[in-house]
Motif scaffolding. Structure first.
Motif, PDB file in Angstrom:
ATOM      1  N   ILE A   1     112.590  64.487 -24.993  1.00 16.18           N
ATOM      2  CA  ILE A   1     111.373  64.628 -24.196  1.00 16.18           C
ATOM      3  C   ILE A   1     111.783  64.754 -22.741  1.00 16.18           C
ATOM      4  O   ILE A   1     112.377  63.843 -22.159  1.00 16.18           O
ATOM      5  CB  ILE A   1     110.451  63.414 -24.396  1.00 16.18           C
ATOM      6  CG1 ILE A   1     110.050  63.290 -25.866  1.00 16.18           C
ATOM      7  CG2 ILE A   1     109.210  63.527 -23.523  1.00 16.18           C
ATOM      8  CD1 ILE A   1     109.279  62.032 -26.189  1.00 16.18           C
ATOM      9  N   GLY A   2     111.467  65.900 -22.138  1.00 16.22           N
ATOM     10  CA  GLY A   2     111.928  66.153 -20.783  1.00 16.22           C
ATOM     11  C   GLY A   2     110.878  65.968 -19.718  1.00 16.22           C
ATOM     12  O   GLY A   2     111.180  66.041 -18.530  1.00 16.22           O
ATOM     13  N   ASP A   3     109.614  65.764 -20.115  1.00 12.80           N
ATOM     14  CA  ASP A   3     108.540  65.693 -19.131  1.00 12.80           C
ATOM     15  C   ASP A   3     107.603  64.560 -19.515  1.00 12.80           C
ATOM     16  O   ASP A   3     106.629  64.756 -20.234  1.00 12.80           O
ATOM     17  CB  ASP A   3     107.790  67.029 -19.080  1.00 12.80           C
ATOM     18  CG  ASP A   3     106.596  67.000 -18.134  1.00 12.80           C
ATOM     19  OD1 ASP A   3     106.627  66.173 -17.207  1.00 12.80           O
ATOM     20  OD2 ASP A   3     105.660  67.793 -18.320  1.00 12.80           O
ATOM     21  N   ALA A   4     107.889  63.364 -19.024  1.00 10.34           N
ATOM     22  CA  ALA A   4     107.077  62.205 -19.397  1.00 10.34           C
ATOM     23  C   ALA A   4     105.721  62.208 -18.712  1.00 10.34           C
ATOM     24  O   ALA A   4     104.756  61.674 -19.232  1.00 10.34           O
ATOM     25  CB  ALA A   4     107.829  60.915 -19.041  1.00 10.34           C
ATOM     26  N   SER A   5     105.613  62.833 -17.540  1.00 14.80           N
ATOM     27  CA  SER A   5     104.370  62.793 -16.782  1.00 14.80           C
ATOM     28  C   SER A   5     103.406  63.911 -17.157  1.00 14.80           C
ATOM     29  O   SER A   5     102.209  63.809 -16.912  1.00 14.80           O
ATOM     30  CB  SER A   5     104.674  62.873 -15.284  1.00 14.80           C
ATOM     31  OG  SER A   5     105.216  64.150 -14.956  1.00 14.80           O
ATOM     32  N   GLY A   6     103.920  65.014 -17.707  1.00 14.76           N
ATOM     33  CA  GLY A   6     103.082  66.163 -18.000  1.00 14.76           C
ATOM     34  C   GLY A   6     102.902  67.104 -16.827  1.00 14.76           C
ATOM     35  O   GLY A   6     102.178  68.102 -16.936  1.00 14.76           O
ATOM     36  N   ASP A   7     103.552  66.831 -15.691  1.00 11.57           N
ATOM     37  CA  ASP A   7     103.355  67.633 -14.484  1.00 11.57           C
ATOM     38  C   ASP A   7     104.392  68.728 -14.298  1.00 11.57           C
ATOM     39  O   ASP A   7     104.336  69.467 -13.316  1.00 11.57           O
ATOM     40  CB  ASP A   7     103.400  66.723 -13.238  1.00 11.57           C
ATOM     41  CG  ASP A   7     102.249  65.745 -13.178  1.00 11.57           C
ATOM     42  OD1 ASP A   7     101.219  66.012 -13.825  1.00 11.57           O
ATOM     43  OD2 ASP A   7     102.378  64.714 -12.494  1.00 11.57           O
ATOM     44  N   ALA A   8     105.353  68.856 -15.205  1.00 11.72           N
ATOM     45  CA  ALA A   8     106.462  69.793 -14.991  1.00 11.72           C
ATOM     46  C   ALA A   8     105.976  71.224 -14.826  1.00 11.72           C
ATOM     47  O   ALA A   8     106.465  71.964 -13.967  1.00 11.72           O
ATOM     48  CB  ALA A   8     107.458  69.703 -16.139  1.00 11.72           C
ATOM     49  N   ALA A   9     105.006  71.656 -15.637  1.00 13.47           N
ATOM     50  CA  ALA A   9     104.571  73.049 -15.588  1.00 13.47           C
ATOM     51  C   ALA A   9     103.909  73.384 -14.262  1.00 13.47           C
ATOM     52  O   ALA A   9     104.188  74.435 -13.662  1.00 13.47           O
ATOM     53  CB  ALA A   9     103.616  73.342 -16.750  1.00 13.47           C
ATOM     54  N   VAL A  10     103.030  72.517 -13.765  1.00 12.19           N
ATOM     55  CA  VAL A  10     102.343  72.826 -12.512  1.00 12.19           C
ATOM     56  C   VAL A  10     103.305  72.738 -11.325  1.00 12.19           C
ATOM     57  O   VAL A  10     103.213  73.524 -10.373  1.00 12.19           O
ATOM     58  CB  VAL A  10     101.109  71.903 -12.328  1.00 12.19           C
ATOM     59  CG1 VAL A  10     101.512  70.473 -12.010  1.00 12.19           C
ATOM     60  CG2 VAL A  10     100.192  72.450 -11.255  1.00 12.19           C
ATOM     61  N   ILE A  11     104.260  71.803 -11.376  1.00 13.15           N
ATOM     62  CA  ILE A  11     105.262  71.724 -10.307  1.00 13.15           C
ATOM     63  C   ILE A  11     106.155  72.964 -10.330  1.00 13.15           C
ATOM     64  O   ILE A  11     106.488  73.536  -9.291  1.00 13.15           O
ATOM     65  CB  ILE A  11     106.094  70.432 -10.463  1.00 13.15           C
ATOM     66  CG1 ILE A  11     105.214  69.211 -10.198  1.00 13.15           C
ATOM     67  CG2 ILE A  11     107.296  70.443  -9.536  1.00 13.15           C
ATOM     68  CD1 ILE A  11     105.896  67.888 -10.487  1.00 13.15           C
TER      69      ILE A  11
END
Length: 350
Positions: free
Chosen positions: A309-319
């Protein structure tokens, strides 16, 4: 510096959650992709979390989900959602006309592209750019810079599983399947209705999934329990029951298998040269449903590739979408980001 027409903005239009990133401010919004509309007048009463709180409590309120499978299905409502979020978080009521980057599913159809284009420009955007979600997530996690020539992203959201193999800044192959966390919730509702005669809300099913849900895997696991409240189908009265880990496992087994099959399908289009390097790279999971306990182990078992799991916050795509916009503007590599012409697709204004 004062941005007269509005700061550059990135939006991740998820079926469950919409996220917004504003230049120099970071991620400013994580709202449910919901609108509350009056049945009597047709007026929109609230959006996001306030709209969610109104559902089921006011008989005049109808819930509207303008985003389905990562694309606008209700054009007017999607336009309203984007316009209001831009105005609120740009702190302007009338003159916010930012350049906008939106993440989209890699398998998005031309019909959905036109719907998104229409909604965005009607909302006041002065330039629209779209970037596939797997690429945006990879950029947001720093997986496209030096030393990261190949990456595999599996974005598992509420209604879509979007798998992309990225090499040298572009998609080598991708696969999009209409399965996600919402299917797990519906499976839990169906099992409880079938075996216990109780009707659950989607919120109660999601809470049970988060509390005791795990992927059906081999071996022994501790049995956990959670209490859920619903409506008895025979009497119509409120009823409380206990769900265990095994109950939720039996319910979600089918949707979980479809998610794993979608990841498998996304890897099949690789060339032999790229496929040989995937053993060292592995699969990186993003999206809210990727955090289901045991899912990464099941994917690793079924595909033979390492999974994490590389994105625990769920914000990777928008960043990542915001970083892609900055890289494209400067015409030179931003730190840890490799620009590539296939990263961006600017949609002309109609």
């Amino acid at each position: 510096m004062w941005h007269y027409a509005g700061r550059d903005t990135a939006i991740d239009l998820g079926s469950a959650t919409v996220r917004m990133h504003v230049e120099d401010r970071g991620v400013v919004c994580r709202e449910p992709s919901l609108l509350a509309r009056s049945r009597r007048t047709g007026a929109i009463l609230a959006l996001g979390a306030p709209a969610l709180r109104m559902v089921g409590r006011d008989p005049d309120v109808r819930l509207v989900r303008p985003i389905r499978e990562g694309a606008p299905t209700e054009t007017d409502e999607a336009e309203y959602l984007m316009r209001q979020l831009v105005r609120i978080h740009h702190r302007r009521r009338l003159m916010a006309r930012p350049r906008l980057v939106i993440t989209v599913p890699s398998g998005m159809t031309s019909v959905h592209y036109r719907a998104l284009q229409f909604s965005a420009y009607q909302a006041g955007v002065r330039r629209l750019t779209v970037v596939p979600t797997p690429i945006a997530a990879a950029v947001g996690m720093g997986m496209t810079g030096r030393g990261h020539e190949i990456a595999v992203i599996a974005d598992i959201g509420a209604e879509l599983t979007d798998v992309g193999v990225i090499a040298f800044g572009g998609l080598v192959t991708s696969h999009t399947a209409a399965v996600g966390g919402a299917d797990l919730d519906r499976a839990i509702i169906a099992l409880v209705k079938r075996e216990h005669g109780v009707d659950l809300s989607a919120e109660a099913a999601e809470a049970a999934k988060i509390a005791v849900g795990t992927v059906p895997t081999l071996g022994r696991h501790a049995v956990r329990r959670t209490v859920v409240d619903g409506r008895d189908l025979q009497s119509g009265l409120p009823r409380r029951l206990i769900l265990t880990t095994s109950d939720v496992q039996r319910a979600i087994e089918g949707p979980v298998s479809r998610i794993v099959e979608a990841v498998h399908q996304g890897l099949r289009g690789c060339t032999p040269e790229v496929a040989g390097e995937l053993l060292a790279v592995g699969i990186t999971l993003t999206g809210g449903t990727s955090r289901l306990p045991g899912l990464e182990k099941l994917i690793q078992e079924r595909t033979g590739l390492g999974a994490c799991i590389g994105d625990a916050s769920g914000d990777a795509a928008v960043i990542g979408a915001a970083r892609v916009q900055r890289t494209n503007d400067s015409q030179k590599p931003a730190r840890d980001v490799t620009p590539h012409p296939r990263l961006l697709r600017t949609v002309p204004q109609p």
